[in-house]
Design an enzyme around this catalytic site. Structure first.
Site, PDB file in Angstrom:
ATOM      1  N   CYS A 249      -0.668   6.513   9.785  1.00 38.09           N
ATOM      2  CA  CYS A 249       0.518   5.821  10.295  1.00 38.09           C
ATOM      3  C   CYS A 249       0.149   4.550  11.020  1.00 38.09           C
ATOM      4  CB  CYS A 249       1.259   6.704  11.288  1.00 38.09           C
ATOM      5  SG  CYS A 249       1.929   8.157  10.568  1.00 38.09           S
TER       6      CYS A 249
ATOM      7  N   CYS B 296       6.726  -6.562   7.498  1.00 36.63           N
ATOM      8  CA  CYS B 296       7.785  -5.969   8.308  1.00 36.63           C
ATOM      9  C   CYS B 296       8.110  -6.932   9.443  1.00 36.63           C
ATOM     10  CB  CYS B 296       7.284  -4.640   8.883  1.00 36.63           C
ATOM     11  SG  CYS B 296       8.514  -3.774   9.897  1.00 36.63           S
TER      12      CYS B 296
ATOM     13  N   GLU C 109       0.828  -1.199   0.000  1.00 36.88           N
ATOM     14  CA  GLU C 109       0.000   0.000   0.000  1.00 36.88           C
ATOM     15  C   GLU C 109       0.868   1.256   0.000  1.00 36.88           C
ATOM     16  OE1 GLU C 109      -4.023  -1.231   2.321  1.00 36.88           O
ATOM     17  OE2 GLU C 109      -2.310  -0.922   3.611  1.00 36.88           O
TER      18      GLU C 109
ATOM     19  N   CYS D  93       3.561   8.574   0.384  1.00 40.20           N
ATOM     20  CA  CYS D  93       4.164   7.743   1.423  1.00 40.20           C
ATOM     21  C   CYS D  93       4.307   6.339   0.846  1.00 40.20           C
ATOM     22  CB  CYS D  93       3.253   7.737   2.652  1.00 40.20           C
ATOM     23  SG  CYS D  93       3.833   6.623   3.936  1.00 40.20           S
TER      24      CYS D  93
ATOM     25  N   CYS E  15       6.764  -3.731  16.123  1.00 40.83           N
ATOM     26  CA  CYS E  15       6.284  -2.668  17.022  1.00 40.83           C
ATOM     27  C   CYS E  15       4.853  -2.989  17.457  1.00 40.83           C
ATOM     28  CB  CYS E  15       6.335  -1.305  16.325  1.00 40.83           C
ATOM     29  SG  CYS E  15       8.005  -0.832  15.892  1.00 40.83           S
TER      30      CYS E  15
ATOM     31  N   CYS F 123       1.615  -1.285  15.739  1.00 41.16           N
ATOM     32  CA  CYS F 123       1.603  -1.103  14.281  1.00 41.16           C
ATOM     33  C   CYS F 123       1.015  -2.318  13.557  1.00 41.16           C
ATOM     34  CB  CYS F 123       3.023  -0.838  13.793  1.00 41.16           C
ATOM     35  SG  CYS F 123       3.107  -0.523  12.024  1.00 41.16           S
TER      36      CYS F 123
END
Ligand code: SAH
Length: 346
Positions: free
Chosen positions: A335, A114, A94, A107, A118, A121
């Site tokens: 975010c 990933c 995305e 962005c 975290c 997230c």
């Protein structure tokens, strides 16, 4: 297996060498490069001044990255667009397009998934599949520029993935994106955000680039940070901040610290005080981001009052601080809301 060269990830110089290798005239390299990186061609068919014989050689020996737009969602709140792209291997990533007064910003994602873990997230929930190639990072921007018909002036590496965990491809991407023979985006208009991979932050400082480095801090002591970010088990908060300092010394670029405010977790007066001591004397800017909710976790954003109080604590101690205006929340484009398992989400 004979792996084909990804032709859109080559620098002009490398492309020249390839063109020579396949027995073509050197000037063809410049023509092709312009089709790839200035005219943003989706395929060789569009390249009207390139002879058929050369197009055939390209088709046989090389891959040409052109992402497919699988979906576009537009925010009713602010016009932000979230793009879902399909890559050649079927992976999905995305990217987000944001319109600001000072220009349009994209962005980008730097990895499929990933592995940083975290806690707050969504992008890390299913782990890492792979890093993106330079051309796959570039084409997120190219596809969006084509689709919107508007110029992209700013690029932030804050989508899915840890950019510094895909270091070599990221660097190549930045060099292509800022190349005067390509899209020629100013280095100063590029921001790379990291959760704090110290060795690669130091390496980046030594690359002589003028990009902005953003450090995801989120906790103002080692202990607090470790509770939110597993990567803090590997790198001590003081070493991370020292790497930021080094980055500033080498590049003269002011560091951005990102600090997601989570209600009752990292938004107290003590947190604010510790944050001030941590960044004291460093040329920096703190960006407060009221945490965006993701359904798998029960973190909630700080109360508005707590945000303002936290902000004024920093201001009182002369720390530059802003509260980020979150765009695209209603389309999960803010975010930490981008994710890999797109299909399962809906
Ligand atoms: N891996 C990189 C870049 C991707 S995240 C990094 O860690 O910096 C971009 C920013 O969004 C980071 O600061 C990240 O910590 C933050 N973020 C992640 N999840 C969030 C959430 N739910 N709410 C607010 N910010 C979040």
């Amino acid at each position: 297996m004979d792996v084909k060269t990804d032709i859109k990830s080559l620098s002009l110089e490398e492309l020249r060498a390839e063109i020579e290798k396949i027995g073509e005239k050197p000037f063809r390299a410049k023509q092709l490069y312009e089709w790839f990186h200035v005219r943003l061609a989706r395929s060789c068919d569009e390249m009207t001044n390139i002879p058929k014989s050369l197009k055939e050689k390209l088709a046989d020996g090389y891959t040409y990255t052109a992402l497919t737009i699988a979906q576009v969602q537009t925010s009713k709140l602010d016009g932000t667009k979230k793009y879902l792209f399909e890559l050649a291997d079927g992976s999905l990533v995305e990217s987000v397009w944001m319109k600001y007064r000072h220009g349009n910003s994209v962005c980008i994602s730097s990895q499929v998934g990933c592995r940083m873990g975290c806690r707050f997230c969504a992008s890390t929930l299913d782990g890492l599949e792979r890093g993106l190639t330079p051309s796959e990072m570039l084409d997120q921007i190219y596809a969006i520029a084509r689709d919107t018909g508007e110029r992209v002036s700013n690029v932030v590496g804050m989508g899915t993935g840890e950019p510094l965990d895909n270091y070599d491809n990221l660097l190549k991407f930045i060099r292509l994106l800022t190349d005067e023979n390509g899209l020629n985006i100013s280095q100063r208009n590029i921001t790379v955000s990291t959760c704090g991979l110290v060795e690669n932050m130091l390496r980046l400082a030594d690359e002589h680039l003028q990009i902005t480095l953003a450090l995801s801090l989120h906790g103002s002591t080692q202990e607090k940070r470790r509770a939110l970010m597993p990567i803090a088990n590997k790198y001590d908060i003081n070493d991370v901040v020292a790497a930021c300092k080094y980055y500033f010394e080498k590049t003269g670029r002011r560091i951005t610290f990102e600090y997601s405010l989570i209600g009752g977790v990292n938004d107290t007066d003590e947190d604010a005080r510790n944050l001030c001591s941590l960044v004291k004397g460093l040329n920096c800017h703190v960006n407060l981001i009221p945490v965006n909710p993701i359904k798998e976790r029960d973190y909630t954003e700080s109360e508005k009052e707590a945000v303002m109080r936290f902000k004024s604590r920093l201001e009182n101690r002369h720390v530059n601080v802003t509260v980020r205006r979150e765009l695209g929340r209603d389309i999960d484009g803010a975010c930490g809301q981008l994710r890999r398992r797109y299909a399962q989400q809906h």
